[in-house]
Design a protein around this motif. Structure first.
Motif, PDB file in Angstrom:
ATOM      1  N   GLY A 242     -44.967  12.461 -38.296  1.00 38.36           N
ATOM      2  CA  GLY A 242     -43.535  12.556 -38.032  1.00 38.36           C
ATOM      3  C   GLY A 242     -42.950  13.899 -38.420  1.00 38.36           C
ATOM      4  O   GLY A 242     -43.677  14.802 -38.853  1.00 38.36           O
ATOM      5  N   GLU A 248     -33.583  12.356 -42.200  1.00 40.26           N
ATOM      6  CA  GLU A 248     -34.410  11.239 -41.719  1.00 40.26           C
ATOM      7  C   GLU A 248     -35.753  11.749 -41.204  1.00 40.26           C
ATOM      8  O   GLU A 248     -35.918  12.933 -40.900  1.00 40.26           O
ATOM      9  CB  GLU A 248     -33.688  10.436 -40.640  1.00 40.26           C
ATOM     10  N   THR A 250     -38.559  11.194 -38.233  1.00 40.75           N
ATOM     11  CA  THR A 250     -38.748  10.620 -36.898  1.00 40.75           C
ATOM     12  C   THR A 250     -40.245  10.618 -36.606  1.00 40.75           C
ATOM     13  O   THR A 250     -40.909  11.662 -36.663  1.00 40.75           O
ATOM     14  CB  THR A 250     -38.020  11.467 -35.843  1.00 40.75           C
ATOM     15  N   LYS A 255     -37.116   5.916 -36.438  1.00 43.98           N
ATOM     16  CA  LYS A 255     -36.321   6.801 -37.311  1.00 43.98           C
ATOM     17  C   LYS A 255     -36.030   6.065 -38.609  1.00 43.98           C
ATOM     18  O   LYS A 255     -35.535   4.938 -38.592  1.00 43.98           O
ATOM     19  CB  LYS A 255     -35.010   7.175 -36.631  1.00 43.98           C
ATOM     20  N   GLY A 281     -34.501   2.709 -31.570  1.00 45.19           N
ATOM     21  CA  GLY A 281     -35.413   3.261 -32.582  1.00 45.19           C
ATOM     22  C   GLY A 281     -36.034   2.216 -33.473  1.00 45.19           C
ATOM     23  O   GLY A 281     -36.646   2.531 -34.484  1.00 45.19           O
TER      24      GLY A 281
END
Lengths: 357, 285
Positions: A242, A248, A250, A255, A281
């Motif tokens: 990610g 955050e 992803t 997410k 998400g």
């Protein structure tokens, strides 16, 4: 009962580094598992403790006495080998009594000690049999008895149950743990089975590529892996590539709140994912459902096709192609060179300071 | 449903018999038939009936008995020396790896590729009268040593060197059954090198040693080239004795009798070999 102290132990075979500068103290009466994949150096480390390999660097002390240069026969250790290594031309009694005869003990004492240890491993009355007349599990018990009868300070076990079936392995590991605790003997157990390590250890040493990745209690290693390797090696884990940005991470369309920036690995245990209403998400497409009886595992795929395993309640029933929503209860983010960061639930309650009981 | 496997078993048995048929027929034709012919030919004489006179002669003739005795003890001593010489090399090769072990293995197996005549020639050049050893001793003003050439020790030295590779390979195959872990387990319990060899290794390779001894005896008892070229003229080993009786003395009956007696001794050792193989197989089960 004894303490083992490894200081700066390294081992090279030609240009290959099998072990790289290890420091480890194994306490009196402790059972420590050396856990790692093939080639991680766990058996080499055990053989160094047993004296079958000489370290290229470093020292080994048992109860404060330096034994680094001593051969196996002069160390207060005894090894249980993966292949049992029983002497097929000797009876069970002969195998177990071998070490005692070398110590020139009186015949009556040898007989008494052999019978006592046969009783300990549940093989009373098997003394006259040949190893070929025993099952695999019984042979391994004889190997264990042969090591225990000489009353070593340290018991070394090199993947002793690797050749046995699952049920027998589980039963024997419980028995070994029970015997080890009853005798209060210090033991070092090599395994590549995480279940085995988690089930019987006081502490686990996770090894990879000749380096110690983490040392800790089983629950601690499971809940708070220090490296992405440990996280992926111990227990089932969804490991997603990610990117950290804007508070955050992803990963594969998923997410989750997380601090930092740049590439990172997102680690989520299957049991830390709960089913919820599908949302942006947070949607997974079911590939198949595996019913283990006590629980159900859903093998799903995220937006980009990455697999995600979800462990859920045994009452849950889903079908291939179903769209299901998920809620992640806890997750860990690994970034290169930094300590892992752990988070609990979507509300971003970081519990980095918390320690697993 | 029952007949199908039965027919497969029957078919398997037949094809198995066909596979061994050719070697068995060759054995009957080239070995057993001549043996039978020789045996009958030394006992039955057309027109005269049965007579064991040639055997009575052999076992009452002092020279024949000396030859048989020489053959027996050269065979026994050479077989033991071969096993004794090959054992440390086999142990080294079994438990060591690396370039030195590879070199030792190459050197130990080298005699396998050297013809007996060359071995004899090399022996004479090195250990014979005025050979390399004598030349070196004279060069440093030392007296010459008694040469083993044309002495009983001559064929023994040559035969030990010549037969070392086969003995080594047989012992190595036996040592392959001794796992490294079983040796390490003994070491771990406090056993030293000698104890490990006598209590752990030796019992496991017993059948291989018997096979090696039997193989050696079979080959040595009827050895010809090295005893003929390096051994004494009197007494002589059975190989040269048979050849001389047949060609020089033009006495085929006594030569055949000597051959039958030699065969009887070899067959006895062959039986030991077969029993050792059977025991080894039983032990593996």
């Amino acid at each position: 009962m004894a303490q083992v102290q490894l200081s700066g132990i390294a081992k090279t075979f030609g240009k290959v580094t099998a072990l790289d500068a290890m420091d480890l103290t194994i306490d009196d009466g402790e059972l420590v598992c050396l856990l790692g994949p093939s080639g991680s150096g766990k058996s080499t480390l055990l053989r160094i403790i047993g004296g079958f390999e000489m370290p290229s660097e470093g020292t080994i002390a048992i109860d404060g006495v330096d034994v680094t240069d001593l051969p196996p026969e002069r160390r207060p250790t005894a090894m249980v080998f993966q292949s049992h290594a029983l002497w097929s031309h000797m009876t069970v009694f002969g195998n177990i009594a071998f070490g005692l005869k070398l110590r020139h003990l009186p015949k009556a004492e040898i007989r008494e000690r052999v019978e006592k240890v046969l009783d300990l491993v549940g093989l009373t009355g098997y003394g006259a049999r040949l190893p070929s007349q025993l099952s695999g599990g019984q042979q391994q018990r004889v190997a264990l008895a042969r090591s225990l009868v000489v009353e070593p300070k340290i018991l070394l076990l090199d993947e002793p149950f690797a050749s046995l079936d699952q049920h027998l392995r589980e039963r024997l590991r419980e028995e070994v743990r029970d015997i080890q605790q009853r005798l209060g003997i210090t033991a070092v157990f090599v395994t590549h089975g995480q279940d085995e390590a988690l089930a019987i250890s006081d502490r686990i040493v996770v090894l990879a590529d000749g380096r110690m990745q983490q040392v800790g209690r089983p629950g601690e290693i499971y809940a708070e892996p220090k490296t992405a390797f440990v996280a992926g090696f111990i227990g089932a884990m969804n490991m997603l590539e990610g990117t950290l940005a804007d508070g955050e991470i992803t990963a594969s369309g998923l997410k989750l709140p997380a601090e930092g920036s740049g590439p990172a690995k997102l680690a989520i245990r299957p049991e830390d994912i709960e089913l919820a209403e599908p949302a942006e998400g947070r949607t997974v497409t079911v590939r198949r459902m595996i019913d283990f009886g006590a629980h159900v595992v859903i093998d799903g795929k995220l937006a980009d096709g990455t697999h995600l395993r979800i462990q859920t309640d045994k009452a849950i029933r889903v079908s291939q192609g179903d769209q299901i929503g998920i809620r992640v209860e806890s997750w860990t983010v690994f970034t290169e060179g930094d300590e892992p960061r752990r988070y609990r639930s979507d509300t971003v309650r970081s519990f980095r300071g918390a320690r697993y009981a | 449903m029952i007949s199908a496997p039965r027919s497969r078993v029957g078919g398997g048995g037949l094809s198995g018999l066909l596979l061994v048929a050719l070697p068995v027929l060759l054995l009957l034709w080239l070995v057993l038939w001549p043996v039978l012919q020789a045996f009958v030919g030394t006992l039955y004489f057309p027109g005269k009936g049965f007579s064991a006179a040639s055997y009575v002669y052999f076992f009452s003739d002092a020279y024949s008995l000396r030859n048989l005795w020489l053959t027996l003890w050269v065979t026994a001593l050479t077989s033991i020396l071969r096993v004794a010489a090959a054992m440390p090399i086999a142990l080294y090769l079994r438990f060591r790896t690396g370039s030195i072990a590879a070199l030792v293995q190459s050197l130990a197996l080298f005699p396998l590729f050297v013809p007996s005549v060359l071995v004899a020639y090399a022996f004479i050049r090195v250990l014979g009268p005025n050979g390399i050893v004598d030349t070196l001793l004279v060069a440093v003003h030392l007296p010459k040593l008694p040469s083993p050439y044309l002495q009983p020790a001559g064929p023994i030295i040559g035969l030990v060197w010549e037969g070392l590779p086969l003995t080594l390979l047989l012992l190595l195959s036996g040592l392959g059954r001794v796992s490294t872990a079983s040796v390490e387990a003994a070491r771990d319990l406090g056993a030293g090198g000698v104890t490990i060899f006598t209590r752990i290794i030796l019992p496991r390779i017993q059948s291989s040693i018997i096979v090696a001894l039997a193989f050696n005896v079979l080959g040595l008892f009827s050895a010809f080239t090295l005893p003929y070229l390096l051994g004494p003229a009197s007494p002589e080993m059975m190989g040269p004795y048979m050849q001389r009786t047949f060609s020089d003395n033009a006495d085929p009956l006594n030569a055949t009798t000597q051959a039958v007696i030699t065969f009887a001794f070899c067959a006895a050792f062959g039986l030991i070999y077969v029993r050792a193989i059977a025991k080894g197989r039983k032990g593996l089960r």
